[in-house]
Motif scaffolding. Structure first.
Motif, PDB file in Angstrom:
ATOM      1  N   ARG A 294       1.575   3.364  -0.449  1.00 25.48           N
ATOM      2  CA  ARG A 294       0.415   2.493  -0.718  1.00 25.48           C
ATOM      3  C   ARG A 294       0.245   2.220  -2.216  1.00 25.48           C
ATOM      4  O   ARG A 294      -0.843   1.876  -2.667  1.00 25.48           O
ATOM      5  CB  ARG A 294      -0.860   3.153  -0.165  1.00 25.48           C
ATOM      6  CG  ARG A 294      -0.879   3.184   1.346  1.00 25.48           C
ATOM      7  CD  ARG A 294      -1.776   4.300   1.859  1.00 25.48           C
ATOM      8  NE  ARG A 294      -1.813   4.287   3.317  1.00 25.48           N
ATOM      9  CZ  ARG A 294      -0.825   4.745   4.089  1.00 25.48           C
ATOM     10  NH1 ARG A 294       0.268   5.261   3.529  1.00 25.48           N
ATOM     11  NH2 ARG A 294      -0.926   4.695   5.397  1.00 25.48           N
ATOM     12  N   ARG A 295       1.315   2.368  -2.959  1.00 22.34           N
ATOM     13  CA  ARG A 295       1.229   2.267  -4.414  1.00 22.34           C
ATOM     14  C   ARG A 295       0.789   0.887  -4.875  1.00 22.34           C
ATOM     15  O   ARG A 295       0.240   0.735  -5.972  1.00 22.34           O
ATOM     16  CB  ARG A 295       2.568   2.634  -5.055  1.00 22.34           C
ATOM     17  CG  ARG A 295       3.722   1.727  -4.647  1.00 22.34           C
ATOM     18  CD  ARG A 295       5.065   2.314  -5.087  1.00 22.34           C
ATOM     19  NE  ARG A 295       6.186   1.447  -4.750  1.00 22.34           N
ATOM     20  CZ  ARG A 295       6.750   1.396  -3.548  1.00 22.34           C
ATOM     21  NH1 ARG A 295       6.275   2.124  -2.571  1.00 22.34           N
ATOM     22  NH2 ARG A 295       7.791   0.603  -3.338  1.00 22.34           N
ATOM     23  N   ARG A 296       0.991  -0.161  -4.055  1.00 20.61           N
ATOM     24  CA  ARG A 296       0.614  -1.516  -4.452  1.00 20.61           C
ATOM     25  C   ARG A 296      -0.882  -1.769  -4.297  1.00 20.61           C
ATOM     26  O   ARG A 296      -1.370  -2.838  -4.679  1.00 20.61           O
ATOM     27  CB  ARG A 296       1.397  -2.529  -3.621  1.00 20.61           C
ATOM     28  CG  ARG A 296       2.905  -2.475  -3.868  1.00 20.61           C
ATOM     29  CD  ARG A 296       3.640  -3.452  -2.975  1.00 20.61           C
ATOM     30  NE  ARG A 296       5.086  -3.386  -3.186  1.00 20.61           N
ATOM     31  CZ  ARG A 296       5.987  -4.068  -2.466  1.00 20.61           C
ATOM     32  NH1 ARG A 296       5.543  -4.880  -1.500  1.00 20.61           N
ATOM     33  NH2 ARG A 296       7.274  -3.938  -2.711  1.00 20.61           N
ATOM     34  N   LEU A 297      -1.614  -0.802  -3.729  1.00 22.33           N
ATOM     35  CA  LEU A 297      -3.048  -0.978  -3.529  1.00 22.33           C
ATOM     36  C   LEU A 297      -3.870  -0.510  -4.722  1.00 22.33           C
ATOM     37  O   LEU A 297      -5.094  -0.498  -4.676  1.00 22.33           O
ATOM     38  CB  LEU A 297      -3.495  -0.226  -2.257  1.00 22.33           C
ATOM     39  CG  LEU A 297      -2.837  -0.705  -0.956  1.00 22.33           C
ATOM     40  CD1 LEU A 297      -3.325   0.122   0.219  1.00 22.33           C
ATOM     41  CD2 LEU A 297      -3.113  -2.187  -0.723  1.00 22.33           C
ATOM     42  N   GLY A 298      -3.220  -0.102  -5.788  1.00 22.97           N
ATOM     43  CA  GLY A 298      -3.917   0.293  -7.001  1.00 22.97           C
ATOM     44  C   GLY A 298      -4.070   1.785  -7.170  1.00 22.97           C
ATOM     45  O   GLY A 298      -4.044   2.555  -6.194  1.00 22.97           O
ATOM     46  N   LEU A 299      -4.204   2.223  -8.450  1.00 21.60           N
ATOM     47  CA  LEU A 299      -4.375   3.637  -8.800  1.00 21.60           C
ATOM     48  C   LEU A 299      -3.269   4.500  -8.198  1.00 21.60           C
ATOM     49  O   LEU A 299      -3.512   5.608  -7.719  1.00 21.60           O
ATOM     50  CB  LEU A 299      -5.745   4.140  -8.344  1.00 21.60           C
ATOM     51  CG  LEU A 299      -6.961   3.451  -8.999  1.00 21.60           C
ATOM     52  CD1 LEU A 299      -8.254   3.984  -8.409  1.00 21.60           C
ATOM     53  CD2 LEU A 299      -6.929   3.637 -10.503  1.00 21.60           C
ATOM     54  N   SER A 300      -2.045   3.947  -8.232  1.00 15.34           N
ATOM     55  CA  SER A 300      -0.852   4.635  -7.732  1.00 15.34           C
ATOM     56  C   SER A 300      -0.935   4.990  -6.250  1.00 15.34           C
ATOM     57  O   SER A 300      -0.198   5.844  -5.762  1.00 15.34           O
ATOM     58  CB  SER A 300      -0.592   5.915  -8.553  1.00 15.34           C
ATOM     59  OG  SER A 300      -0.402   5.600  -9.909  1.00 15.34           O
ATOM     60  N   GLY A 301      -1.846   4.365  -5.518  1.00 16.64           N
ATOM     61  CA  GLY A 301      -1.951   4.593  -4.085  1.00 16.64           C
ATOM     62  C   GLY A 301      -2.738   5.812  -3.690  1.00 16.64           C
ATOM     63  O   GLY A 301      -2.914   6.074  -2.485  1.00 16.64           O
TER      64      GLY A 301
END
Length: 462
Positions: A294-301
């Motif tokens: 989920r890294r593309r969802l921000g704050l490294s996921g």
């Protein structure tokens, strides 16, 4: 709050309290963990398998016996409950890895690559792959891969030949079963290692490794040879396509290596025993894997991973209730039995087994396998024997030999007993009776493998 989420919350409390106690030492956390465990067990009423209910009944009877016979029953029962909580924590901690694994495209690509290999390479790749996946997915690997096998093994793929389809089903299911059964042997994070090392405190995984890895290699080679000699080879691949790349399997091996490395680093850096380090490493690895997805969802996921884990907790926890009870109750029963059975009362038995020396490890292995055939779960047998055998102080019967022989017996029981969960799962997918899978499909393999393993444990110490 819904019952499923409440049960999940109670089991998480058990895990967190147990980890706090194991790492920092806190009797208060022990009490919190035991209270949460009692609440969790109460909420499972009416949802347990026959085996789980039988073990809880046996635990209750032994508890009454402990109250009657033990000098300090309250302390003994509390210690037994903390033992139950430890194994419940182990099941949940490793189960957390299932969430990112089931959502992983890499896992699906690996499964497809293994199943679409040509017949000559399919057994070793599928067997080794299911062993590796079993380290993370545990028994979930059987549901995942058996479903994929049944979906891909069609009459069309077999060019309309029913006998080819049946032969492929038998060979792939046996490769899956045998590979899954090797996972507890090759993994330092396995439940077999946890049971043995938590009972034999002077033992390290590195002491077990030469015995169990050697036995696992022997089982793998015998299975491969039997498959090659007894399985028909219908010829070229039915679709005429080149075999898919095994690069995804190599990538998964790197992922698995990083998880195991983290466990060893935690064990060394925090000066923890390996089972405790595994309890820390598995949740940390699960969160890191989820965050990467989920890294593309921000704050490294990280936040998205935490939200996903919270939402999916009931889905993760609901199927493992029987595993928690069976393993935890076995640990509870084993702890009480070792405390309640005086060593002096074993004098007549000791007179029989002491002259056998190291050969008692073979007898212990065969006892685990034999009792599994009549429905006694290997967890129960191994837990009892690993507590009692070292107390006999038999010359030549070292803790490493005891622990490794019991672990190998456990693996053989998973491959042969028609009453284990692994066999019942394959029976459900194939429509073939579990007795037929264990005693007909697997007969030649067992007849070849067991004598070789007996020889291994008789001569390996030399």
């Amino acid at each position: 709050m819904r019952p499923a989420r409440l049960r999940a919350g109670l089991l998480v409390v058990v895990m967190l309290a147990t980890l706090w106690d194991l790492v920092a030492g806190s009797q208060t956390m022990q009490v919190v963990g035991v209270m949460a465990l009692v609440g969790y067990l109460f909420m499972l009423r009416g949802e347990l398998s026959l085996m789980a209910r039988a073990l809880l009944l046996a635990a209750g009877i032994l508890s009454l016996l402990a109250i009657w016979r033990a000098e300090a029953p309250a302390g003994l029962l509390f210690e037994a409950f903390t033992r139950f909580a430890f194994f419940a924590t182990f099941v949940l901690a490793l189960s957390l890895l299932r969430l990112p694994a089931y959502r992983s495209r890499l896992v699906r690509r690996c499964g497809e690559a293994m199943l679409l290999q040509p017949p000559g390479r399919r057994y070793p790749i599928l067997s080794a792959g299911s062993a590796l996946f079993g380290i993370i997915l545990n028994i979930g690997v059987l549901n995942l891969f058996a479903g994929m096998i049944e979906k891909s093994n069609t009459l069309t793929a077999a060019q309309g030949r029913t006998w080819v389809r049946q032969a492929r089903q038998r060979r792939m299911m046996l490769a899956l079963l045998r590979g899954f059964s090797l996972a507890p042997l090759i993994s330092p994070m396995g439940i077999g290692v946890a049971v043995v090392l938590s009972n034999l405190h002077e033992l390290r995984w590195i002491d077990l490794a030469p015995y169990v890895i050697g036995a696992a290699l022997l089982i793998f080679l015998v299975g491969w040879a039997v498959d090659h000699l007894t399985g028909p080879n219908p010829g070229a691949r039915s679709h005429g396509r080149p075999a898919p790349s095994l690069v995804p399997l190599g990538q998964f091996c790197l992922l698995l290596s990083s998880i195991v490395t983290l466990v060893f680093v935690l064990s060394w850096g925090l000066d923890l025993r390996l089972p405790i380090a595994a309890l820390l490493g598995a949740p940390l690895s699960a969160m890191a894997w989820l965050a990467w997805q989920r890294r593309r969802l921000g704050l490294s996921g990280g936040p998205a991973a935490a939200v996903s884990l919270w939402r999916k907790l009931p889905w993760l926890v609901t199927p493992i209730g029987n595993e928690v009870v069976v393993l935890g109750a076995a640990g509870y029963i084993g702890h009480l039995c070792v405390a309640l059975i005086p060593i002096a009362s074993l004098g007549p038995l000791l007179a029989i087994v002491e002259p056998l020396g190291a050969a008692n490890a073979v007898l212990a292995m065969l006892l685990v396998v034999g009792l599994a055939q009549v429905g006694v779960n290997p967890i129960v047998t191994v837990t009892l024997l690993v507590g009692l055998l070292p107390a006999l102080a038999i010359e030549g019967l070292t803790p490493a030999l005891i622990g490794s022989a019991l672990m190998v017996g456990w693996a053989l029981a998973l491959m042969s007993s028609p009453m284990t969960a692994s066999m019942l799962i394959l029976s459900r997918f194939t429509g073939v009776a579990s007795t037929h899978i264990g005693y007909r499909w697997n007969a030649r393999f067992l007849l070849a493998c067991i004598p070789l393993l007996v020889g291994w444990f008789l001569f390996a110490p030399w």
